[in-house]
Design an enzyme around this catalytic site. Structure first.
Site, PDB file in Angstrom:
ATOM      1  N   GLU A  22      -3.491  10.109  -0.742  1.00 54.62           N
ATOM      2  CA  GLU A  22      -2.947   8.858  -1.302  1.00 54.62           C
ATOM      3  C   GLU A  22      -1.887   8.246  -0.402  1.00 54.62           C
ATOM      4  OE1 GLU A  22      -4.731   7.052  -3.298  1.00 54.62           O
ATOM      5  OE2 GLU A  22      -4.596   8.543  -4.899  1.00 54.62           O
ATOM      6  N   GLY A 110      -6.712  -3.331 -13.451  1.00 57.78           N
ATOM      7  CA  GLY A 110      -5.383  -2.721 -13.397  1.00 57.78           C
ATOM      8  C   GLY A 110      -5.382  -1.224 -13.667  1.00 57.78           C
ATOM      9  N   GLY A 112      -6.250   1.107 -11.427  1.00 54.80           N
ATOM     10  CA  GLY A 112      -6.132   1.913 -10.211  1.00 54.80           C
ATOM     11  C   GLY A 112      -7.481   2.455  -9.765  1.00 54.80           C
ATOM     12  N   ASP A 160     -10.484   1.664  -0.424  1.00 54.44           N
ATOM     13  CA  ASP A 160     -11.152   1.197  -1.646  1.00 54.44           C
ATOM     14  C   ASP A 160     -12.443   0.451  -1.328  1.00 54.44           C
ATOM     15  OD1 ASP A 160      -8.783   2.125  -2.588  1.00 54.44           O
ATOM     16  OD2 ASP A 160      -8.011   0.187  -3.247  1.00 54.44           O
ATOM     17  N   TYR A 210       3.821  -2.073  -3.336  1.00 60.57           N
ATOM     18  CA  TYR A 210       2.827  -1.525  -2.397  1.00 60.57           C
ATOM     19  C   TYR A 210       3.165  -1.983  -0.974  1.00 60.57           C
ATOM     20  CZ  TYR A 210      -1.615  -0.350  -0.254  1.00 60.57           C
ATOM     21  OH  TYR A 210      -2.587   0.182   0.571  1.00 60.57           O
TER      22      TYR A 210
HETATM   23  C1  GLA Z   1      -4.566   1.015  -3.063  1.00 61.41           C
HETATM   24  C2  GLA Z   1      -5.001   0.425  -1.709  1.00 61.41           C
HETATM   25  C3  GLA Z   1      -5.628   1.471  -0.807  1.00 61.41           C
HETATM   26  C4  GLA Z   1      -4.754   2.718  -0.699  1.00 61.41           C
HETATM   27  C5  GLA Z   1      -4.288   3.191  -2.086  1.00 61.41           C
HETATM   28  C6  GLA Z   1      -3.291   4.308  -2.010  1.00 61.41           C
HETATM   29  O1  GLA Z   1      -5.664   1.422  -3.810  1.00 61.41           O
HETATM   30  O2  GLA Z   1      -5.923  -0.623  -1.902  1.00 61.41           O
HETATM   31  O3  GLA Z   1      -5.897   0.925   0.467  1.00 61.41           O
HETATM   32  O4  GLA Z   1      -3.664   2.488   0.141  1.00 61.41           O
HETATM   33  O5  GLA Z   1      -3.723   2.139  -2.847  1.00 61.41           O
HETATM   34  O6  GLA Z   1      -3.858   5.429  -1.451  1.00 61.41           O
END
Ligand code: GLA
Length: 374
Positions: A22, A110, A112, A160, A210
């Site tokens: 992560e 939302g 994750g 992602d 972020y």
């Molecule tokens: C989000 C971002 C990813 C990654 C994650 C954390 O999902 O889109 O690129 O950085 O957070 O691992």
């Protein structure tokens, strides 16, 4: 209700869960996600105009995008991801044709679990299909990432979108975010199952937090680059880190320590997965959560309460937050025979601790982009 026969293609792209790794994709690290059966489906047909007409199965809204001026849609509540995706597709020199699209998203927003990546990737794949262009999953993932960064304003890594586009049923993906090399690792968990639970905390300011974390790792890299001879933080070994940690101020030192150790954990985790060693994998998940909580500071009270409740159940080998954090989901490795008891136990404990009701999702590990000609 959609009458499928009215459309030319049915395209899907997946949400994802990250097993481990992560906040290291944007540091050039290896991550270990898997695509989910929670996905965005796009039904598309050409309409011979210069408009992209959008509608949704779950919303009353209808939006018409002018393909000649897509930049104007940045602040749309619904349709901005599609507009950004179409713009990146167009700017990459591909043919963009007017079309009607119905979007059907089963990835909770939302959560994750990357609903935005699923929307961007499936939209670009649909635009490719309807224009008669080739569907190239890696290229689509890169364009979707560009849409997220330049249009939605989240300076994300590639994890992602890559997982959403290139996932493979029954497999986790060991993705090297520096080279984009991807190795598929079968998810064989023996007597255990993956359980995904949403803490349902309404979260805001996620984007700015972020981007702040990203900037902090950039700062760490700037300081260590020449001294350690590295081009990205993921190249830093634990030994090297120990030697130069004193050059970093507290906060940056904690962030970099997380990155370096999380990279190590990914390597150990993929080995544990291949060996079917769920107890080791579970421990690594626990350590990852602790690091995200204290060193990277992206969890928050609710995710901590959810992970702690999960970790305290006797049938749970390990649990951690998954995705960007500040809300969203945890994943836990739980003995299959005890999954129902585990869910009940965690939901009760979590509600007592926070006042929120959590939600469990039933999802399987699934394919990335799928294309069906109707
Ligand atoms: C989000 C971002 C990813 C990654 C994650 C954390 O999902 O889109 O690129 O950085 O957070 O691992």
């Amino acid at each position: 209700m959609i009458n499928e026969k009215d459309y030319e293609f049915k395209i899907t792209a997946a949400g994802r869960v990250n097993i481990i790794g992560e906040h290291i994709d944007y540091c050039g690290g290896k991550v270990f996600p898997a695509a989910l059966s929670l996905k965005n489906t796009v039904y598309v047909r050409g309409n011979g105009t210069d408009k992209i007409n959008l509608s949704w199965t779950t919303l009353p809204d209808k939006v018409s995008l002018d393909t000649e001026n897509l930049l104007q849609y940045k602040s749309l509540k619904y349709g901005n991801y599609q507009a950004g995706s179409a713009l990146m597709w167009q700017q990459s020199g591909k043919k963009l044709v007017g079309c009607d699209m119905v979007q059907d998203c089963t990835v909770p927003f939302g959560s994750g679990l990357s609903s935005s990546a699923a929307i961007e990737v499936s939209t670009i794949a649909a635009l490719a299909a309807v224009a008669g262009e080739e569907i190239e999953p890696v290229n689509i993932a890169l364009l979707a990432q560009k849409a997220e960064r330049e249009f939605a304003g989240v300076n994300c890594g590639i994890m992602d979108q890559y997982a959403s586009a290139c996932g493979k049923k029954g497999n986790a993906m060991l993705l090297d975010c520096k080279t984009l090399e991807c190795k598929y690792v079968p998810v064989k968990m023996g007597a255990y199952s993956l359980v995904i639970i949403n803490c349902n905390k309404p979260h805001n300011l996620v984007e700015s937090k972020y981007n702040e974390r990203r900037a902090e790792t950039d700062e760490g890299l700037k300081i260590l680059k020449e001294i350690a001879g590295i081009s990205c933080l993921a190249d830093l070994t634990v030994k090297q880190f120990d030697r130069c940690a004193s050059l970093l101020h507290n906060k940056i030192r904690y962030r970099v320590k997380h990155v370096v150790e999380e990279c190590e954990r990914v390597n150990l985790a993929q080995k544990a997965m291949r060996a079917g060693d769920m107890l080791t994998l579970g421990n690594l998940l626990n350590e990852s959560h602790t690091s995200l909580r204290y060193l990277y500071e992206v969890t928050g009270k609710e995710l901590d309460a959810l992970a702690t409740a999960a970790q305290s159940h006797p049938a749970c080998a390990g649990s951690r937050m998954t995705g960007g954090g500040f809300g969203g989901c945890t994943i836990s490795i739980v003995k299959t025979e005890a999954v129902e008891d585990f869910k009940k136990y965690v939901l009760e404990k979590y509600e007592k601790a926070t006042g929120y009701k959590a939600t469990c999702y039933d999802a399987e590990i699934s394919d990335g982009i799928t294309v069906q000609k109707i």
